[in-house]
Design an enzyme around this catalytic site. Structure first.
Site, PDB file in Angstrom:
ATOM      1  N   TYR A 159     -16.680  -0.876   3.834  1.00  0.00           N
ATOM      2  CA  TYR A 159     -15.457  -1.264   3.121  1.00  0.00           C
ATOM      3  C   TYR A 159     -14.648  -2.252   3.968  1.00  0.00           C
ATOM      4  O   TYR A 159     -14.185  -3.285   3.469  1.00  0.00           O
ATOM      5  CB  TYR A 159     -14.650   0.003   2.851  1.00  0.00           C
ATOM      6  CG  TYR A 159     -13.337  -0.179   2.135  1.00  0.00           C
ATOM      7  CD1 TYR A 159     -13.285  -0.566   0.800  1.00  0.00           C
ATOM      8  CD2 TYR A 159     -12.136   0.101   2.781  1.00  0.00           C
ATOM      9  CE1 TYR A 159     -12.071  -0.684   0.138  1.00  0.00           C
ATOM     10  CE2 TYR A 159     -10.921  -0.011   2.128  1.00  0.00           C
ATOM     11  CZ  TYR A 159     -10.899  -0.409   0.807  1.00  0.00           C
ATOM     12  OH  TYR A 159      -9.698  -0.520   0.150  1.00  0.00           O
TER      13      TYR A 159
ATOM     14  N   ASP B 185     -11.666  -3.566 -17.549  1.00  0.00           N
ATOM     15  CA  ASP B 185     -12.256  -2.547 -16.677  1.00  0.00           C
ATOM     16  C   ASP B 185     -13.696  -2.354 -17.152  1.00  0.00           C
ATOM     17  O   ASP B 185     -14.041  -2.759 -18.268  1.00  0.00           O
ATOM     18  CB  ASP B 185     -11.468  -1.227 -16.768  1.00  0.00           C
ATOM     19  CG  ASP B 185     -11.640  -0.371 -15.525  1.00  0.00           C
ATOM     20  OD1 ASP B 185     -10.665  -0.162 -14.791  1.00  0.00           O
ATOM     21  OD2 ASP B 185     -12.781   0.086 -15.270  1.00  0.00           O
ATOM     22  N   ILE B 186     -14.489  -1.698 -16.323  1.00  0.00           N
ATOM     23  CA  ILE B 186     -15.893  -1.483 -16.712  1.00  0.00           C
ATOM     24  C   ILE B 186     -16.015  -0.394 -17.783  1.00  0.00           C
ATOM     25  O   ILE B 186     -17.000  -0.325 -18.509  1.00  0.00           O
ATOM     26  CB  ILE B 186     -16.762  -1.154 -15.474  1.00  0.00           C
ATOM     27  CG1 ILE B 186     -18.242  -1.287 -15.814  1.00  0.00           C
ATOM     28  CG2 ILE B 186     -16.436   0.223 -14.905  1.00  0.00           C
ATOM     29  CD1 ILE B 186     -19.078  -1.762 -14.671  1.00  0.00           C
TER      30      ILE B 186
ATOM     31  N   GLY C   4      -7.810   1.664 -12.831  1.00  0.00           N
ATOM     32  CA  GLY C   4      -7.802   2.299 -11.520  1.00  0.00           C
ATOM     33  C   GLY C   4      -6.402   2.699 -11.098  1.00  0.00           C
ATOM     34  O   GLY C   4      -5.438   2.586 -11.874  1.00  0.00           O
ATOM     35  N   GLN C   5      -6.309   3.120  -9.845  1.00  0.00           N
ATOM     36  CA  GLN C   5      -5.036   3.667  -9.351  1.00  0.00           C
ATOM     37  C   GLN C   5      -3.918   2.620  -9.404  1.00  0.00           C
ATOM     38  O   GLN C   5      -2.820   2.910  -9.865  1.00  0.00           O
ATOM     39  CB  GLN C   5      -5.232   4.158  -7.907  1.00  0.00           C
ATOM     40  CG  GLN C   5      -4.159   5.128  -7.461  1.00  0.00           C
ATOM     41  CD  GLN C   5      -4.031   5.191  -5.946  1.00  0.00           C
ATOM     42  OE1 GLN C   5      -4.626   4.378  -5.220  1.00  0.00           O
ATOM     43  NE2 GLN C   5      -3.246   6.126  -5.465  1.00  0.00           N
TER      44      GLN C   5
HETATM   45  C1  AKB Z   1      -9.016   3.937   1.041  1.00  0.00           C
HETATM   46  O1  AKB Z   1      -8.674   5.014   1.556  1.00  0.00           O
HETATM   47  O2  AKB Z   1     -10.178   3.543   0.997  1.00  0.00           O
HETATM   48  C2  AKB Z   1      -7.949   3.036   0.460  1.00  0.00           C
HETATM   49  C3  AKB Z   1      -7.485   2.032   1.478  1.00  0.00           C
HETATM   50  C4  AKB Z   1      -6.571   2.428   2.543  1.00  0.00           C
HETATM   51  O3  AKB Z   1      -7.858   0.897   1.390  1.00  0.00           O
HETATM   52  N1  AKB Z   1      -6.855   3.826  -0.015  1.00  0.00           N
END
Ligand code: AKB
Length: 322
Positions: A138, A34-35, A11-12
């Site tokens: 999130y 990683d997956i 990932g990033q």
């Molecule tokens: C997102 O934009 O979801 C992430 C973060 C700020 O956690 N880059």
């Protein structure tokens, strides 16, 4: 010497963190997972689905991991499109990482995010400790994750540590599914096409940090004396607060006729508006010496050099030397 297991290594964050860790701790002491199947010749690599607890534990045990950097997660916009999958991966993966750390007596780092704050938190210089009522899946995952890490620390003594990352800007691996991704795309579009169409509206401020500073912050926190870590799960960190117009103004110092247009994405805009404009990083500065090196000016210079296929400026520091 540490042996570190990294999840989400392609990932990033992982794409820059893994090579840096291998320079410090040695190639064989950093197990990338990683997956996805491996995409190039590299050091130890295991294809791992973090929602598989047995496989997670077995991999960490087989390599004798005493440190776990759990990076695998769905980001904000992607999580909002599939909240159940986000819960499964973000919470299920973290629980497996914590259980593995508990059983193996390993240290654990996992990133939190500016997404832990919602509309009720102060917008400017958002304090380290304040109300956390996010309105995204999130954000809910990240708040629950911070609490779960703190629980494992208090109940089982697991050495859990975390950082509330802002939008991370890098030229190595593209982000995917985040709200702050526009701040990476804008540099590539500027260098290659001379213009960009932003999905985030003018005047929408969020925090950002250049990836070399994020990588150093992870390493610094993991190496920090535990006795000083009052807010271990998790610290506010950032280097700059900006909106699309500010990024464009900086880009125009290098590409004077850079054009910025807008086609606002309602979902991402709503998420961005629920997040802080800027964070207060005093706790990270005082408790383990957080000090980012890249300003907006310096980061823009490097991002445009990389995005345009040129080498970065010779004289500038690229994070700390190994
Ligand atoms: C997102 O934009 O979801 C992430 C973060 C700020 O956690 N880059």
């Amino acid at each position: 010497m540490k042996t570190i297991l990294v999840t989400g290594s392609m990932g990033q964050i992982g794409s820059e963190l893994v090579p840096r860790l291998r320079r410090i701790y040695g190639e064989d002491h950093v197990i990338a997972t990683d997956i996805r199947p491996p995409d190039k010749e590299q050091g130890p690599y295991v294809q791992l689905d973090v929602t598989d607890r047995r496989a997670f534990y077995d991999t960490a045990k087989r390599y004798g991991a005493d440190s776990i950097l759990h990076l695998a997660a769905l980001l904000s916009a992607r999580a909002e499109r599939d909240p159940l999958l986000a819960w499964e991966i973000n919470m299920g993966g973290l629980l497996n990482a914590l259980e593995t750390a508990r059983e193996l007596n390993a240290q654990l780092f996992t990133p939190s995010s500016i997404g832990v704050f919602g509309p009720d938190a102060p917008k400017d210089r958002t304090p380290q400790v304040t109300v956390q009522r996010p309105v995204t899946m999130y954000g809910v995952n990240k708040v629950a994750g911070e609490l779960l890490c703190q629980y494992y620390f208090l109940k089982y003594g697991v050495d859990t540590r975390g950082l509330r990352f802002p939008g991370l800007i890098s030229h190595t691996a593209p982000p995917g599914g985040g709200t702050t991704d526009y701040a990476v795309d804008i540099y590539f579009a500027a260098a290659r096409h001379g213009g960009y169409e932003s999905y985030i509206a003018a005047g929408t401020f969020m925090d950002f940090m250049y990836m070399p500073d994020a990588v150093e912050a992870v390493i610094q926190l993991m190496e920090a004396d535990p006795s000083g870590l009052v807010h271990r799960n998790a610290y506010n960190v950032t280097a700059m607060s900006a909106d699309p117009e500010m990024l464009a103004a900086e880009i125009r110092k290098h590409i004077p006729d850079f054009r910025l247009h807008y086609r606002v994405d309602p979902l991402k805009q709503r998420i961005a508006e629920s997040w802080p404009d800027s964070l207060d990083t005093t706790a990270a500065e005082n408790e383990w010496g957080f000090r980012p090196r890249f300003t907006l000016e310096k980061m823009t210079e490097e991002m445009l050099a990389f995005a345009g296929g040129r080498n970065p400026p010779e004289d500038g520091p690229r994070g700390n030397s190994p």
